[in-house]
Write a protein that holds these residues in place. Structure first.
Motif, PDB file in Angstrom:
ATOM      1  N   PRO A 160       0.741  -1.082   0.171  1.00 51.70           N
ATOM      2  CA  PRO A 160      -0.026  -0.207  -0.007  1.00 51.70           C
ATOM      3  C   PRO A 160       0.832   1.277  -0.198  1.00 51.70           C
ATOM      4  CG  PRO A 160      -0.642  -1.528   1.856  1.00 51.70           C
ATOM      5  CD  PRO A 160       0.633  -2.013   1.326  1.00 51.70           C
ATOM      6  N   ALA A 161       2.364   0.907   0.495  1.00 51.72           N
ATOM      7  CA  ALA A 161       2.960   2.285   0.343  1.00 51.72           C
ATOM      8  C   ALA A 161       3.581   2.613  -0.923  1.00 51.72           C
ATOM      9  CB  ALA A 161       4.245   2.067   1.425  1.00 51.72           C
ATOM     10  N   SER A 162       3.199   1.799  -1.880  1.00 51.73           N
ATOM     11  CA  SER A 162       4.166   2.068  -2.970  1.00 51.73           C
ATOM     12  C   SER A 162       3.116   2.847  -3.951  1.00 51.73           C
ATOM     13  CB  SER A 162       3.959   0.638  -4.072  1.00 51.73           C
ATOM     14  OG  SER A 162       4.474   1.049  -5.269  1.00 51.73           O
ATOM     15  N   PRO A 163       3.838   3.887  -4.867  1.00 53.65           N
ATOM     16  CA  PRO A 163       3.050   4.713  -5.459  1.00 53.65           C
ATOM     17  C   PRO A 163       2.237   4.106  -6.775  1.00 53.65           C
ATOM     18  CG  PRO A 163       5.622   5.154  -5.613  1.00 53.65           C
ATOM     19  CD  PRO A 163       5.257   4.003  -4.972  1.00 53.65           C
ATOM     20  N   ILE A 164       2.586   2.818  -6.981  1.00 54.64           N
ATOM     21  CA  ILE A 164       1.821   2.204  -8.135  1.00 54.64           C
ATOM     22  C   ILE A 164       0.853   1.333  -7.219  1.00 54.64           C
ATOM     23  CG2 ILE A 164       3.476   2.519  -9.757  1.00 54.64           C
ATOM     24  CD1 ILE A 164       3.898  -0.740  -9.433  1.00 54.64           C
ATOM     25  N   TYR A 165       0.668   1.467  -5.886  1.00 56.47           N
ATOM     26  CA  TYR A 165      -0.334   0.465  -5.379  1.00 56.47           C
ATOM     27  C   TYR A 165      -1.693   0.744  -5.811  1.00 56.47           C
ATOM     28  CZ  TYR A 165      -3.108  -1.985  -1.591  1.00 56.47           C
ATOM     29  OH  TYR A 165      -3.814  -2.742  -1.276  1.00 56.47           O
ATOM     30  N   GLY A 166      -2.444  -0.490  -6.574  1.00 53.92           N
ATOM     31  CA  GLY A 166      -3.567  -0.446  -6.958  1.00 53.92           C
ATOM     32  C   GLY A 166      -3.722  -0.504  -8.448  1.00 53.92           C
ATOM     33  N   MET A 167      -2.628  -0.276  -9.060  1.00 54.58           N
ATOM     34  CA  MET A 167      -2.615  -0.291 -10.630  1.00 54.58           C
ATOM     35  C   MET A 167      -2.826  -1.778 -10.886  1.00 54.58           C
ATOM     36  SD  MET A 167       0.599   1.017 -13.156  1.00 54.58           S
ATOM     37  CE  MET A 167       1.494  -0.215 -13.338  1.00 54.58           C
ATOM     38  N   PRO A 168      -3.533  -1.855 -12.067  1.00 58.64           N
ATOM     39  CA  PRO A 168      -3.668  -3.158 -12.536  1.00 58.64           C
ATOM     40  C   PRO A 168      -2.284  -3.630 -13.237  1.00 58.64           C
ATOM     41  CG  PRO A 168      -5.140  -1.580 -13.668  1.00 58.64           C
ATOM     42  CD  PRO A 168      -4.348  -0.899 -12.735  1.00 58.64           C
ATOM     43  N   ILE A 169      -2.044  -4.742 -12.955  1.00 55.58           N
ATOM     44  CA  ILE A 169      -0.963  -5.437 -13.392  1.00 55.58           C
ATOM     45  C   ILE A 169      -0.767  -6.679 -14.063  1.00 55.58           C
ATOM     46  CG2 ILE A 169       0.720  -3.931 -12.138  1.00 55.58           C
ATOM     47  CD1 ILE A 169       1.199  -6.803 -10.536  1.00 55.58           C
TER      48      ILE A 169
END
Lengths: 103, 459
Positions: free
Chosen positions: B396-405
């Motif tokens: 959750p701390a990552s700036p891309i958290y939640g991005m579909p991968i």
């Protein structure tokens, strides 16, 4: 301010209608486009925005032949507008050519 | 005369709508582009020849010369540019369109000072045109690498907002008081240009496609505003079409990256500081070589290739196609997994692979390929990083958290080709590289893939 706004709508009723309808057309036309085509689409739309060239030509047509400032600004505007149009459509065509080559 | 020109404009407007619509389907896209281009040509020729005014020959010569110069330069750039450079080129062309709109405003202002409606449209055209011009140039610089770092002055959000409020007040003052001053007009242009720079500079490289799309939309709006000024329907409708289409595209891209437009414009992304000590906690990496990788792939049933922008930078699109053909010949089921934002713009990777003759139906989009990873033997990640970063799911701390991968970690084995252990485009550490199922194949993508192909040939 409010009065002026209402007055503008009143005086430009047709344009206001066209403007709002065009927004919906734009949204509807683009809505269902697959991600695969986003890049050529963006490039094609970018070429279309070069329609501003029409205004640049009008500037030059309306300019007094001795008004060098207007002529030079208009000249640069036409060059830049054409660059946007020709470059934009040509590059979009090149991209789409590649999609077509598949068997 | 009037009616003929208006009919020409009407036809042009229809070609724009039809062309744009046709651009939305792979089979009709090329034709759609040509139809819109024809309409544009008609509108331009019509404007020059069917206006019924007395115009000095000098002006015709100048217009002809300007069109010739612009066409030649535009054409040359368009046919010479490499497909990898496409996003920055779109940005550059877009900037020119904006500049054109701003210049028109500069000429028209003094003629319309006393008409509040006209001067409002002119001033808005200048401001929007100036912002798109300088903003697009900065975006262009960022994408082609000449402006590498994310420059953020302290409190940039507040400063940017103050500048835009200042522009609006300044513009309202000029229109309201009917100020006929060229000096102030150029000052307004200058502030618009400065705002464009301030607006794009703090935005990270990974978010650039969204910015270009947004600026593209703004150029459309600038064209539409100029259309209002001249009461010219083809400019109005054409501009608005681009404006609304651009907004839809912008939102679609934001969705693909799981970002809101607000967070792109105001958020701190791409410049997130990475603490150096972090890497150690992620474990150790395992490296492999082309011959081991070739053996693994030779005996696999299913291989999924995940291409990223790094593949294109290394000019390895053709080699990867060769590899894919070789594996297919050996009976391996090969697919390409295409993330919506693979490359530098949505759909960019499709263009690049199409350029190397990769079959259209071998490219599988994210939603369709993700469920297939669990029965995939080997995933080969080439030059992609953020789109396969599991941090999007679990940090959750990552700036891309939640991005579909792309869920490549579900595969039985992952081979990652990368030049070095540097972080990806968005500047974020990737724990996939430390996964026990992952082997790193270090080296330039073209060299590594050529070696892989050579090894496979010998088997």
């Amino acid at each position: 301010m409010m009065n002026e706004f209402l007055e503008f709508i009143e005086n430009n009723l047709q344009i206001t209608y066209i403007l709002i309808l065009a927004v919906f057309v734009g949204v509807e036309v683009i809505k269902s486009i697959p991600a695969v085509l986003h890049t050529p689409l963006m490039s094609g739309a970018n070429a279309l925005s070069g329609v501003v060239i029409v205004g640049a030509i009008l500037v030059m047509l309306h300019a007094d032949p001795t008004d060098y400032v207007a002529l030079s600004l208009g000249f640069v505007a036409v060059v830049l507008g054409v660059l946007n149009v020709v470059g934009g459509f040509a590059v979009t065509d090149r991209m789409l050519q590649m999609f077509k080559r598949k068997k | 005369m009037g009616i003929l020109l208006n009919i020409i404009y009407l036809i042009a407007t229809i070609t724009f709508i039809v062309g744009l619509k046709m651009l939305g389907h792979p089979e009709t896209a090329k034709k759609g582009n040509l139809i819109a281009a024809t309409g544009m040509g008609l509108a331009i020729v019509g404007t020059i020849f069917v206006h019924g005014q007395q115009v000095s020959p000098l002006i015709y010569i100048l217009i002809g010369a300007a069109i010739l110069i612009g066409s030649i330069i535009g054409w040359l750039i368009a046919i010479k540019v490499e497909m990898t450079k496409m996003p920055e080129l779109v940005s550059l062309f877009n900037g020119f369109g904006g500049a054109s709109a701003a210049l028109i405003g500069l000429v028209e202002y003094s003629k319309n000072v006393n008409n509040a409606t006209q001067s409002t449209t002119i001033v808005s055209g200048i401001i929007i045109g100036a912002i798109t011009f300088s903003g697009s140039l900065i975006a262009w610089g960022k994408l082609n690498g000449s402006l590498k770092s994310v420059i953020r002055i302290p409190y940039y959000n507040i400063i940017n907002n103050l500048v835009i409020i200042g522009i609006v007040i300044f513009a309202a003052f000029m229109v309201g008081a009917g100020v006929d001053s060229q000096l102030l007009l150029y000052a307004l242009l200058a502030i618009g240009l400065i705002y464009g720079i301030l607006f794009v500079l703090p935005i990270g490289g990974a978010d650039m496609p969204v910015v270009i799309s947004l600026l593209n939309s703004l150029t459309g709006i600038a064209a539409a505003i100029t259309g209002i000024l001249y009461n010219n329907m083809v400019m109005l409708v054409g501009g608005i079409l681009v404006g609304s289409a651009g907004i839809i595209l912008t939102v679609a891209m934001c969705k693909a990256m799981n970002r809101t437009l607000g967070s792109v414009i105001f958020g701190a992304f791409g410049g997130a500081a990475i603490t150096p000590g972090e890497n150690k906690a992620l474990g150790s990496i395992k490296s492999t070589n082309p011959s081991d990788a070739a053996i693994m792939m030779n005996y696999a049933n299913k291989v999924v290739i995940v291409p990223g922008y790094g593949l294109a930078v290394a000019q390895a699109q053709h080699v990867i196609h060769e590899l894919e053909e070789m594996l297919t010949k050996k009976g391996v089921n090969v697919k390409y997994a295409i993330h919506p934002v693979a490359g530098r713009m949505p759909g960019h990777m499709n263009v690049l692979l199409a350029e190397s003759n990769v079959e259209y139906n071998m490219l599988v989009e994210m939603e369709d390929i993700n469920p297939q990873f669990s029965n995939t033997d080997i995933v080969l990640v080439v030059g992609a990083n953020d789109v396969v970063n599991p941090a999007a799911h679990n940090n959750p701390a990552s700036p891309i958290y939640g991005m579909p991968i792309l869920d490549v970690e579900n595969a039985k084995h992952i081979i990652v080709n990368k030049r070095s252990m540097n972080a990806g485009y968005a500047g974020i550490e990737n724990e996939l590289f430390y996964n026990s199922k992952t082997s790193m194949l270090f080296g330039d993508a073209k060299v590594a893939l050529t070696d892989l192909v050579a090894e496979l040939k010998n088997m």
